[in-house]
Scaffold this motif. Structure first.
Motif, PDB file in Angstrom:
ATOM      1  N   VAL A   1       8.490  -2.013  -7.754  1.00 51.10           N
ATOM      2  CA  VAL A   1       9.288  -3.215  -7.967  1.00 51.10           C
ATOM      3  C   VAL A   1       8.530  -4.394  -7.374  1.00 51.10           C
ATOM      4  O   VAL A   1       8.015  -4.301  -6.250  1.00 51.10           O
ATOM      5  CB  VAL A   1      10.683  -3.093  -7.306  1.00 51.10           C
ATOM      6  CG1 VAL A   1      11.448  -4.413  -7.395  1.00 51.10           C
ATOM      7  CG2 VAL A   1      11.485  -1.968  -7.966  1.00 51.10           C
ATOM      8  N   GLU A   2       8.434  -5.475  -8.113  1.00 55.20           N
ATOM      9  CA  GLU A   2       7.682  -6.648  -7.663  1.00 55.20           C
ATOM     10  C   GLU A   2       8.134  -7.090  -6.283  1.00 55.20           C
ATOM     11  O   GLU A   2       9.323  -7.275  -6.019  1.00 55.20           O
ATOM     12  CB  GLU A   2       7.864  -7.800  -8.661  1.00 55.20           C
ATOM     13  CG  GLU A   2       7.024  -9.022  -8.352  1.00 55.20           C
ATOM     14  CD  GLU A   2       5.529  -8.756  -8.473  1.00 55.20           C
ATOM     15  OE1 GLU A   2       4.771  -9.374  -7.693  1.00 55.20           O
ATOM     16  OE2 GLU A   2       5.134  -7.933  -9.313  1.00 55.20           O
ATOM     17  N   GLY A   3       7.174  -7.247  -5.378  1.00 54.21           N
ATOM     18  CA  GLY A   3       7.469  -7.676  -4.018  1.00 54.21           C
ATOM     19  C   GLY A   3       7.865  -6.562  -3.077  1.00 54.21           C
ATOM     20  O   GLY A   3       8.039  -6.790  -1.875  1.00 54.21           O
ATOM     21  N   MET A   4       8.003  -5.343  -3.607  1.00 57.04           N
ATOM     22  CA  MET A   4       8.428  -4.202  -2.784  1.00 57.04           C
ATOM     23  C   MET A   4       7.364  -3.108  -2.721  1.00 57.04           C
ATOM     24  O   MET A   4       7.640  -1.980  -2.335  1.00 57.04           O
ATOM     25  CB  MET A   4       9.727  -3.603  -3.350  1.00 57.04           C
ATOM     26  CG  MET A   4      10.935  -4.494  -3.197  1.00 57.04           C
ATOM     27  SD  MET A   4      11.504  -4.618  -1.478  1.00 57.04           S
ATOM     28  CE  MET A   4      11.504  -6.401  -1.243  1.00 57.04           C
ATOM     29  N   GLN A   5       6.115  -3.441  -3.064  1.00 51.85           N
ATOM     30  CA  GLN A   5       5.067  -2.422  -3.120  1.00 51.85           C
ATOM     31  C   GLN A   5       4.672  -1.897  -1.735  1.00 51.85           C
ATOM     32  O   GLN A   5       3.982  -0.881  -1.633  1.00 51.85           O
ATOM     33  CB  GLN A   5       3.830  -2.952  -3.846  1.00 51.85           C
ATOM     34  CG  GLN A   5       4.009  -3.089  -5.349  1.00 51.85           C
ATOM     35  CD  GLN A   5       4.573  -4.445  -5.761  1.00 51.85           C
ATOM     36  OE1 GLN A   5       5.029  -5.211  -4.910  1.00 51.85           O
ATOM     37  NE2 GLN A   5       4.537  -4.742  -7.045  1.00 51.85           N
ATOM     38  N   HIS A   6       5.103  -2.593  -0.676  1.00 54.13           N
ATOM     39  CA  HIS A   6       4.838  -2.102   0.683  1.00 54.13           C
ATOM     40  C   HIS A   6       5.879  -1.067   1.115  1.00 54.13           C
ATOM     41  O   HIS A   6       5.809  -0.531   2.228  1.00 54.13           O
ATOM     42  CB  HIS A   6       4.845  -3.266   1.673  1.00 54.13           C
ATOM     43  CG  HIS A   6       6.156  -4.002   1.713  1.00 54.13           C
ATOM     44  ND1 HIS A   6       6.657  -4.684   0.638  1.00 54.13           N
ATOM     45  CD2 HIS A   6       7.065  -4.144   2.703  1.00 54.13           C
ATOM     46  CE1 HIS A   6       7.826  -5.226   0.957  1.00 54.13           C
ATOM     47  NE2 HIS A   6       8.097  -4.903   2.207  1.00 54.13           N
ATOM     48  N   CYS A   7       6.818  -0.781   0.216  1.00 53.21           N
ATOM     49  CA  CYS A   7       7.863   0.201   0.499  1.00 53.21           C
ATOM     50  C   CYS A   7       7.516   1.523  -0.204  1.00 53.21           C
ATOM     51  O   CYS A   7       6.979   1.525  -1.312  1.00 53.21           O
ATOM     52  CB  CYS A   7       9.213  -0.300   0.003  1.00 53.21           C
ATOM     53  SG  CYS A   7       9.712  -1.893   0.721  1.00 53.21           S
ATOM     54  N   HIS A   8       7.845   2.617   0.463  1.00 57.76           N
ATOM     55  CA  HIS A   8       7.483   3.930  -0.077  1.00 57.76           C
ATOM     56  C   HIS A   8       8.656   4.895   0.060  1.00 57.76           C
ATOM     57  O   HIS A   8       9.167   5.111   1.165  1.00 57.76           O
ATOM     58  CB  HIS A   8       6.266   4.492   0.656  1.00 57.76           C
ATOM     59  CG  HIS A   8       5.046   3.645   0.520  1.00 57.76           C
ATOM     60  ND1 HIS A   8       4.098   3.842  -0.457  1.00 57.76           N
ATOM     61  CD2 HIS A   8       4.633   2.558   1.223  1.00 57.76           C
ATOM     62  CE1 HIS A   8       3.143   2.935  -0.349  1.00 57.76           C
ATOM     63  NE2 HIS A   8       3.444   2.145   0.673  1.00 57.76           N
ATOM     64  N   ASP A   9       9.066   5.483  -1.079  1.00 53.15           N
ATOM     65  CA  ASP A   9      10.080   6.530  -1.041  1.00 53.15           C
ATOM     66  C   ASP A   9       9.450   7.820  -0.548  1.00 53.15           C
ATOM     67  O   ASP A   9       8.290   8.127  -0.868  1.00 53.15           O
ATOM     68  CB  ASP A   9      10.663   6.768  -2.444  1.00 53.15           C
ATOM     69  CG  ASP A   9      11.556   5.633  -2.900  1.00 53.15           C
ATOM     70  OD1 ASP A   9      12.118   4.937  -2.042  1.00 53.15           O
ATOM     71  OD2 ASP A   9      11.696   5.455  -4.127  1.00 53.15           O
ATOM     72  N   VAL A  10      10.210   8.575   0.218  1.00 50.92           N
ATOM     73  CA  VAL A  10       9.751   9.880   0.686  1.00 50.92           C
ATOM     74  C   VAL A  10      10.165  10.922  -0.354  1.00 50.92           C
ATOM     75  O   VAL A  10      11.353  11.085  -0.645  1.00 50.92           O
ATOM     76  CB  VAL A  10      10.366  10.219   2.052  1.00 50.92           C
ATOM     77  CG1 VAL A  10       9.938  11.609   2.504  1.00 50.92           C
ATOM     78  CG2 VAL A  10       9.958   9.167   3.091  1.00 50.92           C
ATOM     79  N   ILE A  11       9.172  11.615  -0.926  1.00 50.58           N
ATOM     80  CA  ILE A  11       9.430  12.603  -1.966  1.00 50.58           C
ATOM     81  C   ILE A  11       9.048  13.988  -1.456  1.00 50.58           C
ATOM     82  O   ILE A  11       7.979  14.181  -0.885  1.00 50.58           O
ATOM     83  CB  ILE A  11       8.611  12.302  -3.242  1.00 50.58           C
ATOM     84  CG1 ILE A  11       8.858  10.855  -3.711  1.00 50.58           C
ATOM     85  CG2 ILE A  11       8.948  13.300  -4.345  1.00 50.58           C
ATOM     86  CD1 ILE A  11      10.261  10.572  -4.168  1.00 50.58           C
ATOM     87  N   ARG A  12       9.932  14.944  -1.678  1.00 49.72           N
ATOM     88  CA  ARG A  12       9.632  16.327  -1.320  1.00 49.72           C
ATOM     89  C   ARG A  12       9.127  17.077  -2.553  1.00 49.72           C
ATOM     90  O   ARG A  12       9.662  16.911  -3.648  1.00 49.72           O
ATOM     91  CB  ARG A  12      10.891  16.997  -0.766  1.00 49.72           C
ATOM     92  CG  ARG A  12      11.268  16.508   0.628  1.00 49.72           C
ATOM     93  CD  ARG A  12      12.627  17.022   1.047  1.00 49.72           C
ATOM     94  NE  ARG A  12      13.705  16.227   0.492  1.00 49.72           N
ATOM     95  CZ  ARG A  12      14.990  16.568   0.555  1.00 49.72           C
ATOM     96  NH1 ARG A  12      15.339  17.715   1.121  1.00 49.72           N
ATOM     97  NH2 ARG A  12      15.928  15.791   0.041  1.00 49.72           N
ATOM     98  N   ASP A  13       8.097  17.885  -2.383  1.00 47.16           N
ATOM     99  CA  ASP A  13       7.491  18.583  -3.513  1.00 47.16           C
ATOM    100  C   ASP A  13       8.493  19.453  -4.262  1.00 47.16           C
ATOM    101  O   ASP A  13       8.389  19.615  -5.479  1.00 47.16           O
ATOM    102  CB  ASP A  13       6.325  19.461  -3.041  1.00 47.16           C
ATOM    103  CG  ASP A  13       5.159  18.625  -2.520  1.00 47.16           C
ATOM    104  OD1 ASP A  13       5.171  17.391  -2.725  1.00 47.16           O
ATOM    105  OD2 ASP A  13       4.241  19.213  -1.899  1.00 47.16           O
ATOM    106  N   HIS A  14       9.451  20.002  -3.543  1.00 44.93           N
ATOM    107  CA  HIS A  14      10.419  20.892  -4.173  1.00 44.93           C
ATOM    108  C   HIS A  14      11.819  20.273  -4.252  1.00 44.93           C
ATOM    109  O   HIS A  14      12.786  20.981  -4.554  1.00 44.93           O
ATOM    110  CB  HIS A  14      10.467  22.224  -3.420  1.00 44.93           C
ATOM    111  CG  HIS A  14       9.150  22.946  -3.409  1.00 44.93           C
ATOM    112  ND1 HIS A  14       8.597  23.482  -4.545  1.00 44.93           N
ATOM    113  CD2 HIS A  14       8.257  23.167  -2.417  1.00 44.93           C
ATOM    114  CE1 HIS A  14       7.428  24.025  -4.256  1.00 44.93           C
ATOM    115  NE2 HIS A  14       7.189  23.840  -2.965  1.00 44.93           N
TER     116      HIS A  14
END
Length: 267
Positions: free
Chosen positions: A172-185
């Motif tokens: 999302v524009e302006g939010m690229q410094h943010c990162h969702d935590v994703i679990r492989d499973h």
């Protein structure tokens, strides 16, 4: 034309435009899919308690939320996978050491490391998060998902995951410094597979649209995976199809390419 039975739609960058409105063509597409008795499911990284107005506007009652940690079908919870407390603690500790903020999501509320910082205020405004409180140890076993708000470039490189976890940059524009935590499973793709199995729908009878790297597994799990024209550049290699941008009737055009819709409506 294939005989499709279910459609999975991401929200930010897929349904919602930058001004938080929805294109008339997208609304028309969703209405037409329902008329054709195709199930429509919202699959999002957002907490589900914050999208009730959107769901009501689109008349949708089935969801994959928190990047695959919670599934709801027609109002009934069908799966829930909270994060391991030790993983939550590790992320919080690294964030605290480097001046990052963290948003933790439970089924009922968003718990943040701060409510006052400029970066947090910008994040809350961007995603219209209203059910907010300060994080406490008492909710650590209820966390379904997390977003880390880093500081500066490459802040995500400070985290070293060893337990099947990775970051997905918010597209999302302006939010690229943010990162969702994703679990492989535990991700949107696993949620899609679970729902397909529960509803006895074949993979080739499913369609999905997304724009961010947190949509990768979902697009791979669906029979017809569409990357929006505005998608993260790294996402296209995982999608079977590329459609136009979310501001240019991307969902409508993608469904049209499958023979499910006629010419683009006037918007």
């Amino acid at each position: 034309m294939g005989h499709y039975k279910i459609l999975f739609l991401d929200i930010d960058g897929t349904i919602l435009r930058p001004d938080d409105t929805i294109e008339d063509s997208t609304k028309t597409a969703i209405i037409e899919m329902k008329r054709q008795e195709i199930e429509v499911v919202l699959a999002t990284g957002r907490p589900l308690h914050e999208i009730s107005e959107l769901a009501e506007e689109l008349q949708i009652a089935s969801f994959i939320g928190y990047n695959g940690a919670l599934g709801i079908y027609e109002g009934e919870t069908i799966f829930a996978e909270p994060m391991q407390p030790e993983d939550v603690k590790y992320i919080l500790d690294v964030a605290a050491a480097h001046g990052h903020e963290v948003v933790c999501y439970t089924h009922e509320k968003n718990y943040l490391t701060s409510l006052e910082s400029e970066s947090v205020q910008a994040f809350l405004k961007q995603f219209h998060l209203r059910q907010n409180a300060i994080f406490t140890e008492g909710v650590i076993e209820k966390i379904l998902g997390m977003t880390v708000i880093t500081a500066g470039k490459n802040g995500d490189s400070l985290y070293e995951f060893k337990n099947g976890i990775h970051f997905s940059q918010v597209n999302v524009e302006g939010m690229q410094h943010c990162h969702d935590v994703i679990r492989d499973h535990v991700n949107k793709g696993i949620g899609v597979e679970f729902l397909l199995k529960k509803l006895r729908i074949k993979r080739e009878e499913s369609i999905a649209f997304g724009d961010g790297m947190n949509d990768r597994e979902m697009l791979e799990s669906a029979g017809e995976g569409f990357a929006m024209g505005n998608a993260h550049p790294d996402l296209f290699q995982y999608a079977k199809h590329k459609t136009t941008a979310f501001t240019d009737s991307g969902i409508y055009n993608g469904l049209k390419s499958l023979g499910l819709l006629s010419n683009k409506p006037v918007t």
